[in-house]
Write an enzyme that holds these catalytic residues in place. Structure first.
Site, PDB file in Angstrom:
ATOM      1  N   GLU A 164      26.156  19.853   5.914  1.00  0.00           N
ATOM      2  CA  GLU A 164      24.861  19.796   5.238  1.00  0.00           C
ATOM      3  C   GLU A 164      25.015  19.829   3.719  1.00  0.00           C
ATOM      4  OE1 GLU A 164      21.669  21.451   8.394  1.00  0.00           O
ATOM      5  OE2 GLU A 164      22.965  22.987   7.554  1.00  0.00           O
ATOM      6  N   CYS A 185      23.849  21.189  -3.825  1.00  0.00           N
ATOM      7  CA  CYS A 185      24.750  22.162  -3.208  1.00  0.00           C
ATOM      8  C   CYS A 185      25.583  21.413  -2.159  1.00  0.00           C
ATOM      9  CB  CYS A 185      23.884  23.253  -2.581  1.00  0.00           C
ATOM     10  SG  CYS A 185      24.827  24.538  -1.804  1.00  0.00           S
ATOM     11  N   CYS A 205      20.598  29.657   0.968  1.00  0.00           N
ATOM     12  CA  CYS A 205      21.994  30.127   0.959  1.00  0.00           C
ATOM     13  C   CYS A 205      22.341  30.775   2.276  1.00  0.00           C
ATOM     14  CB  CYS A 205      22.198  31.224  -0.088  1.00  0.00           C
ATOM     15  SG  CYS A 205      21.897  30.746  -1.737  1.00  0.00           S
ATOM     16  N   CYS A 258      33.548  27.275   8.470  1.00  0.00           N
ATOM     17  CA  CYS A 258      34.260  28.115   7.512  1.00  0.00           C
ATOM     18  C   CYS A 258      35.075  29.129   8.294  1.00  0.00           C
ATOM     19  CB  CYS A 258      33.275  28.837   6.602  1.00  0.00           C
ATOM     20  SG  CYS A 258      34.089  29.759   5.275  1.00  0.00           S
ATOM     21  N   CYS A 272      32.444  35.731   6.895  1.00  0.00           N
ATOM     22  CA  CYS A 272      31.662  36.753   6.191  1.00  0.00           C
ATOM     23  C   CYS A 272      30.509  37.154   7.104  1.00  0.00           C
ATOM     24  CB  CYS A 272      31.134  36.210   4.855  1.00  0.00           C
ATOM     25  SG  CYS A 272      32.460  35.757   3.713  1.00  0.00           S
ATOM     26  N   CYS A 279      26.797  35.475   6.871  1.00  0.00           N
ATOM     27  CA  CYS A 279      26.661  34.034   6.608  1.00  0.00           C
ATOM     28  C   CYS A 279      26.645  33.246   7.909  1.00  0.00           C
ATOM     29  CB  CYS A 279      27.826  33.580   5.727  1.00  0.00           C
ATOM     30  SG  CYS A 279      27.809  31.818   5.382  1.00  0.00           S
TER      31      CYS A 279
END
Ligand code: SAH
Length: 379
Positions: free
Chosen positions: A106, A119, A353, A126, A130, A133
């Site tokens: 995205e 962005c 975010c 990933c 974390c 996230c």
């Protein structure tokens, strides 16, 4: 030096054609040299692609017919494919970009009165996991190629067009989409070099930002590789709390991270660093955290970006209340830090975010491993 292209991602087209967008300007010059062509051919190609928005090699008239034919056989200019475009009521746009192997990432555009920020994603998923996230919760598939990274900017720029005064709508690019950019160093820096290059998007150093969860060796490498702005996702002022939120902290604790940041902004390099701090209710948003943050950052030329936590399905965390956010900001500003609170944008299209998930095949099989762990503990 050999042509610089994607190092750890094979994105060559069927038939082994090389994607010219996998090179930065220097790499493309080397590529033409390796074909016994003049290096300035790179300049011509880049101008067609980035200044004229013309990616068809057959239409690059100043290359000459013979070279165009030869390139047509061995090379291509390939982008991701826009699978879906969503527009938020607040003007934020999100694209799902499909990749040749069936994965998708995205990309988000956030318009503001005086700038437009894109962005961009650096990886499919990933690996850092974390705890707050959505991207991390899904696992990791692979690095994006240089063409897949710069291609996001090219496609977004084409979709957005220009302002009425002829200005481009994308004024800033942040590597804050899916993935940890410093774990895909070569492809990310080649793509960022095209964002900076006058033959590419020609953006100033302070308008191109790489955001990292704190991969210390990567910060030192970046310092020597490219002039761009650095953002560091801090989220906690002390190690035990940070390690719970950002597992990478166990490998590179706060003191080491601060040393790397101090080095990045040292006199010689004349840069600043932005620290990102996601405020999570009852976890890292107390006055004592704010006070410790002041102590940690006081002597570093830096800015602090406070990000209210954005929830996603399955998370236990909640966003801090507005009083806690205001109090936190007041304490850090009284302590002498420059701190802004990031407005949440694009919530209605899950573009905020930490909400980007894309669409991909989980090569780490994290979901299976988690299921196994749960079964183990039950036995
Ligand atoms: N891996 C890089 C870049 C991607 S994340 C990094 O960690 O910096 C971009 C920013 O969004 C980071 O500061 C990240 O910590 C923050 N973020 C992630 N999940 C979030 C969430 N749910 N709510 C608010 N911010 C989040």
């Amino acid at each position: 030096m050999p042509p610089r292209a994607a190092t750890d991602t094979d994105t060559s087209a069927p038939g082994g054609r090389v994607n010219l967008l996998d090179f930065d300007a220097r790499g493309l010059r080397d590529f033409f040299t390796s074909l016994d062509e003049k290096p300035y051919r790179a300049q011509q190609v880049l101008k067609w692609v980035f200044h004229q928005a013309e990616p068809d090699i057959g239409k690059m008239t100043d290359l000459g017919i013979a070279l165009r034919q030869r390139l047509g056989e061995i090379a291509e200019i390939g982008f991701p494919e826009v699978i879906r475009e969503q527009r938020s009521v607040d003007g934020t746009c999100k694209w799902l970009m499909g990749l040749a192997d069936g994965n998708a990432v995205e990309t988000v555009f956030i318009p503001e009165p005086k700038r437009g920020t894109l962005c961009v994603s650096s990886q499919v998923g990933c690996a850092l996991n974390c705890s707050f996230c959505a991207t991390g919760a899904q696992g990791f598939a692979r690095n994006l190629s240089t063409a897949e990274i710069i291609g996001q900017v090219w496609l977004a720029a084409r979709a957005l067009g220009h302002e009425r005064n002829g200005q481009r709508r994308i004024t800033n690019v942040v590597m804050m989409g899916m993935g940890e950019p410093l774990l895909n160093f070569d492809n990310v820096t080649a793509a960022m070099s095209l964002m900076r290059d006058d033959l590419g998007f020609g953006l100033a150093a302070k308008r191109v930002t790489l955001s990292t969860a704190g991969l210390v060796p990567g910060i030192y490498r970046l310092r020597d590789a490219l002039d761009v702005a650095l953002a560091v996702s801090l989220h906690a002022p002390v190690d035990d709390l940070r390690s719970g939120l950002v597992p990478l902290n166990r490998k590179y604790p706060i003191a080491e991270l601060m040393r790397a940041c101090r080095d990045y902004v040292s006199e010689k390099h004349k840069r600043t660093v932005t620290f990102e701090y996601t405020l999570i209710d009852g976890v890292n948003d107390r006055p004592e955290h704010a006070r410790k943050l002041v102590k940690l950052l006081r002597s570093l030329p830096s800015k602090l970006n406070l990000i209210p936590f954005n929830p996603f399905p399955g998370t236990q965390y909640r966003c801090s209340g507005s009083d806690a956010i205001a109090r936190f900001q007041e304490i850090v500003m009284d302590g002498g830090l420059i701190a802004t609170v990031r407005k949440t944008r694009g919530e209605d299209i899950d573009a905020a975010c930490g909400q980007l998930t894309g669409q991909f095949f989980d090569r780490t099989r994290r979901s299976d491993r988690i299921k196994m762990k749960i079964t183990d503990t039950r036995q």
